[in-house]
Design a protein around this motif. Structure first.
Motif, PDB file in Angstrom:
ATOM      1  N   LEU A  91       0.839  -1.196   0.000  1.00 41.65           N
ATOM      2  CA  LEU A  91       0.000   0.000   0.000  1.00 41.65           C
ATOM      3  C   LEU A  91       0.876   1.248   0.000  1.00 41.65           C
ATOM      4  O   LEU A  91       1.973   1.250   0.553  1.00 41.65           O
ATOM      5  CB  LEU A  91      -0.903   0.021   1.244  1.00 41.65           C
ATOM      6  CG  LEU A  91      -1.880  -1.153   1.367  1.00 41.65           C
ATOM      7  CD1 LEU A  91      -2.587  -1.107   2.711  1.00 41.65           C
ATOM      8  CD2 LEU A  91      -2.880  -1.133   0.230  1.00 41.65           C
ATOM      9  N   ALA A 133      -3.279   3.618  -0.636  1.00 39.09           N
ATOM     10  CA  ALA A 133      -3.666   3.253  -2.005  1.00 39.09           C
ATOM     11  C   ALA A 133      -2.956   1.974  -2.414  1.00 39.09           C
ATOM     12  O   ALA A 133      -1.723   1.922  -2.410  1.00 39.09           O
ATOM     13  CB  ALA A 133      -3.299   4.379  -2.964  1.00 39.09           C
ATOM     14  N   PRO A 134      -3.705   0.919  -2.773  1.00 37.65           N
ATOM     15  CA  PRO A 134      -3.047  -0.293  -3.277  1.00 37.65           C
ATOM     16  C   PRO A 134      -2.496  -0.056  -4.675  1.00 37.65           C
ATOM     17  O   PRO A 134      -2.895   0.896  -5.351  1.00 37.65           O
ATOM     18  CB  PRO A 134      -4.179  -1.325  -3.309  1.00 37.65           C
ATOM     19  CG  PRO A 134      -5.439  -0.533  -3.344  1.00 37.65           C
ATOM     20  CD  PRO A 134      -5.158   0.820  -2.750  1.00 37.65           C
ATOM     21  N   LYS A 135      -1.580  -0.921  -5.091  1.00 37.50           N
ATOM     22  CA  LYS A 135      -1.005  -0.784  -6.436  1.00 37.50           C
ATOM     23  C   LYS A 135      -2.141  -0.830  -7.470  1.00 37.50           C
ATOM     24  O   LYS A 135      -3.069  -1.612  -7.355  1.00 37.50           O
ATOM     25  CB  LYS A 135      -0.013  -1.934  -6.679  1.00 37.50           C
ATOM     26  CG  LYS A 135       0.797  -1.740  -7.928  1.00 37.50           C
ATOM     27  CD  LYS A 135       1.994  -2.662  -7.972  1.00 37.50           C
ATOM     28  CE  LYS A 135       2.722  -2.564  -9.303  1.00 37.50           C
ATOM     29  NZ  LYS A 135       3.004  -1.213  -9.770  1.00 37.50           N
ATOM     30  N   ALA A 189      -4.283   1.558  -7.914  1.00 38.94           N
ATOM     31  CA  ALA A 189      -5.440   2.393  -7.543  1.00 38.94           C
ATOM     32  C   ALA A 189      -5.460   3.669  -8.372  1.00 38.94           C
ATOM     33  O   ALA A 189      -4.420   4.240  -8.693  1.00 38.94           O
ATOM     34  CB  ALA A 189      -5.375   2.737  -6.062  1.00 38.94           C
ATOM     35  N   THR A 190      -6.654   4.107  -8.707  1.00 40.85           N
ATOM     36  CA  THR A 190      -6.798   5.358  -9.441  1.00 40.85           C
ATOM     37  C   THR A 190      -7.231   6.455  -8.465  1.00 40.85           C
ATOM     38  O   THR A 190      -7.598   6.183  -7.320  1.00 40.85           O
ATOM     39  CB  THR A 190      -7.887   5.221 -10.522  1.00 40.85           C
ATOM     40  OG1 THR A 190      -9.139   4.957  -9.863  1.00 40.85           O
ATOM     41  CG2 THR A 190      -7.582   4.115 -11.508  1.00 40.85           C
ATOM     42  N   ASP A 225     -10.663   5.712  -7.280  1.00 39.67           N
ATOM     43  CA  ASP A 225     -10.708   4.717  -6.194  1.00 39.67           C
ATOM     44  C   ASP A 225     -10.463   5.403  -4.855  1.00 39.67           C
ATOM     45  O   ASP A 225     -11.123   5.115  -3.853  1.00 39.67           O
ATOM     46  CB  ASP A 225      -9.626   3.641  -6.400  1.00 39.67           C
ATOM     47  CG  ASP A 225      -9.886   2.791  -7.638  1.00 39.67           C
ATOM     48  OD1 ASP A 225     -11.059   2.613  -7.991  1.00 39.67           O
ATOM     49  OD2 ASP A 225      -8.903   2.324  -8.242  1.00 39.67           O
ATOM     50  N   CYS A 226      -9.471   6.313  -4.839  1.00 32.41           N
ATOM     51  CA  CYS A 226      -9.129   6.985  -3.577  1.00 32.41           C
ATOM     52  C   CYS A 226     -10.228   7.946  -3.135  1.00 32.41           C
ATOM     53  O   CYS A 226     -10.494   8.093  -1.944  1.00 32.41           O
ATOM     54  CB  CYS A 226      -7.789   7.713  -3.717  1.00 32.41           C
ATOM     55  SG  CYS A 226      -6.438   6.550  -3.914  1.00 32.41           S
ATOM     56  N   ARG A 241     -12.667   5.948  -1.445  1.00 32.72           N
ATOM     57  CA  ARG A 241     -12.185   5.568  -0.108  1.00 32.72           C
ATOM     58  C   ARG A 241     -12.468   6.667   0.889  1.00 32.72           C
ATOM     59  O   ARG A 241     -12.931   6.427   1.994  1.00 32.72           O
ATOM     60  CB  ARG A 241     -10.689   5.330  -0.183  1.00 32.72           C
ATOM     61  CG  ARG A 241     -10.412   3.879  -0.107  1.00 32.72           C
ATOM     62  CD  ARG A 241      -9.115   3.534   0.400  1.00 32.72           C
ATOM     63  NE  ARG A 241      -9.156   2.243   1.040  1.00 32.72           N
ATOM     64  CZ  ARG A 241      -8.334   1.286   0.699  1.00 32.72           C
ATOM     65  NH1 ARG A 241      -7.490   1.453  -0.275  1.00 32.72           N
ATOM     66  NH2 ARG A 241      -8.346   0.167   1.366  1.00 32.72           N
ATOM     67  N   ARG A 277     -16.545   4.423 -14.855  1.00 27.61           N
ATOM     68  CA  ARG A 277     -15.244   4.025 -14.272  1.00 27.61           C
ATOM     69  C   ARG A 277     -14.348   3.353 -15.316  1.00 27.61           C
ATOM     70  O   ARG A 277     -13.485   2.562 -14.988  1.00 27.61           O
ATOM     71  CB  ARG A 277     -15.454   3.108 -13.063  1.00 27.61           C
ATOM     72  CG  ARG A 277     -16.303   3.785 -11.993  1.00 27.61           C
ATOM     73  CD  ARG A 277     -16.581   2.908 -10.815  1.00 27.61           C
ATOM     74  NE  ARG A 277     -15.445   2.900  -9.910  1.00 27.61           N
ATOM     75  CZ  ARG A 277     -15.517   2.523  -8.642  1.00 27.61           C
ATOM     76  NH1 ARG A 277     -16.658   2.140  -8.127  1.00 27.61           N
ATOM     77  NH2 ARG A 277     -14.454   2.528  -7.882  1.00 27.61           N
ATOM     78  N   CYS A 289     -10.888   8.354 -13.146  1.00 27.21           N
ATOM     79  CA  CYS A 289     -10.936   6.887 -13.232  1.00 27.21           C
ATOM     80  C   CYS A 289      -9.775   6.311 -14.026  1.00 27.21           C
ATOM     81  O   CYS A 289      -9.551   5.105 -14.017  1.00 27.21           O
ATOM     82  CB  CYS A 289     -12.254   6.445 -13.858  1.00 27.21           C
ATOM     83  SG  CYS A 289     -12.390   6.836 -15.604  1.00 27.21           S
ATOM     84  N   GLN A 325      -3.679   6.981 -12.538  1.00 32.69           N
ATOM     85  CA  GLN A 325      -3.114   6.109 -11.511  1.00 32.69           C
ATOM     86  C   GLN A 325      -2.448   6.945 -10.418  1.00 32.69           C
ATOM     87  O   GLN A 325      -1.670   7.854 -10.707  1.00 32.69           O
ATOM     88  CB  GLN A 325      -2.055   5.201 -12.141  1.00 32.69           C
ATOM     89  CG  GLN A 325      -2.575   4.303 -13.220  1.00 32.69           C
ATOM     90  CD  GLN A 325      -3.110   2.998 -12.687  1.00 32.69           C
ATOM     91  OE1 GLN A 325      -2.447   2.354 -11.886  1.00 32.69           O
ATOM     92  NE2 GLN A 325      -4.302   2.622 -13.101  1.00 32.69           N
TER      93      GLN A 325
END
Ligand code: F3S
Length: 245
Positions: free
Chosen positions: A7, A33-35, A37-38, A41-42, A45, A61, A80, A83
């Motif tokens: 992460l 943020a996981p590898k 993730a855009t 995505d964040c 979160r 998306r 979306c 990265q």
């Protein structure tokens, strides 16, 4: 900073504006943020785990609907498709410039859609359509490949400084759409379309600043389309002059 499990600790500095509240401000949110993730995505979160009042637009998306266009680290991008690992640890997220902010990252794109509607963004065929179909050669269709890729996200028009100063300017997205139909051999309204753009609020207002090109998430070149429209408009005006002489 890498964390266990691959992460990456990312700080999202997000523009916040709540109507009726005391002014706009930036607020920082820390997310792991996981590898892969855009930015979108964040943002989800943040919304689901930290602050449910955060407002932003998105739909497909998949970089097709264009609704998550926003300014990320000073460039217009699709959330979306962007990265997190390409942006560094601090990521600034703001609404698109040039449109009134409704709430947080949501803007009112009324101006954009008014400009779009004004250019008749649909195919206008002749009075006698063919019995079966309009035939186009592969080369004729290829001219439309690029302009037809536009997803109407508004990133180009938002990045154009001329648009910021005068909303009567049609802007790169609407002009690109005009070119999409002028270049289409099935469309019969070229004269009408050239009349819409051959004026001070059409192609001649563009100062060839190229920010629209840099900001397009589909790598379309609206400036080239504007140049093609200029050449077509000039050719039409010259041939009118010769006809009258
Ligand atoms: Fe604006 Fe693009 Fe022209 S940024 S001035 S529409 S080249």
């Amino acid at each position: 900073m890498s964390r266990p499990g691959g992460l990456v600790l990312t700080i999202l500095r997000i523009f916040r504006f709540i109507p009726g509240d005391d002014g706009a401000r930036f607020m920082d949110y820390e997310v792991d943020a996981p590898k892969g993730a855009t930015v979108l995505d964040c943002l989800f979160r943040v919304k689901h785990e930290i602050d449910g009042t955060l407002a932003f637009r998105c739909s497909c998306r998949s970089a097709i609907c264009g609704s998550c266009a926003m300014t990320i680290n000073d460039a217009n991008r699709l959330a979306c498709k962007t990265q997190i690992e390409d942006l560094g640890r601090l990521v600034r997220v703001e609404p698109l410039v040039g449109y009134p902010v409704v709430k947080d990252l949501v803007v009112d794109m009324g101006i954009f859609w008014r400009q779009y509607r004004s250019i008749k963004p649909y195919l206008i065929g002749g009075p006698s359509p063919p019995k079966k179909e309009w035939v186009q050669s592969p080369n004729q269709r290829r001219t439309l490949d690029e302009p037809a890729q536009c997803i109407m996200c508004g990133a180009c028009s938002s990045s154009c400084p001329v648009m910021w100063t005068d909303e009567r300017y049609l802007g790169p997205a609407a002009l690109l759409k005009v070119w999409r139909f002028v270049a289409d051999t099935r469309d019969t309204a070229t004269r009408d379309r050239l009349g819409m753009i051959n004026n001070e609020f059409g192609v001649w207002r563009c100062h060839t600043i190229f920010r629209c090109v840099d900001s397009c998430p589909k790598y379309i070149n609206p400036t080239e389309a504007i140049e093609s429209l200029r050449r077509t408009a000039i050719r039409a005006s010259v041939s009118d002059l010769f006809r009258r002489a």
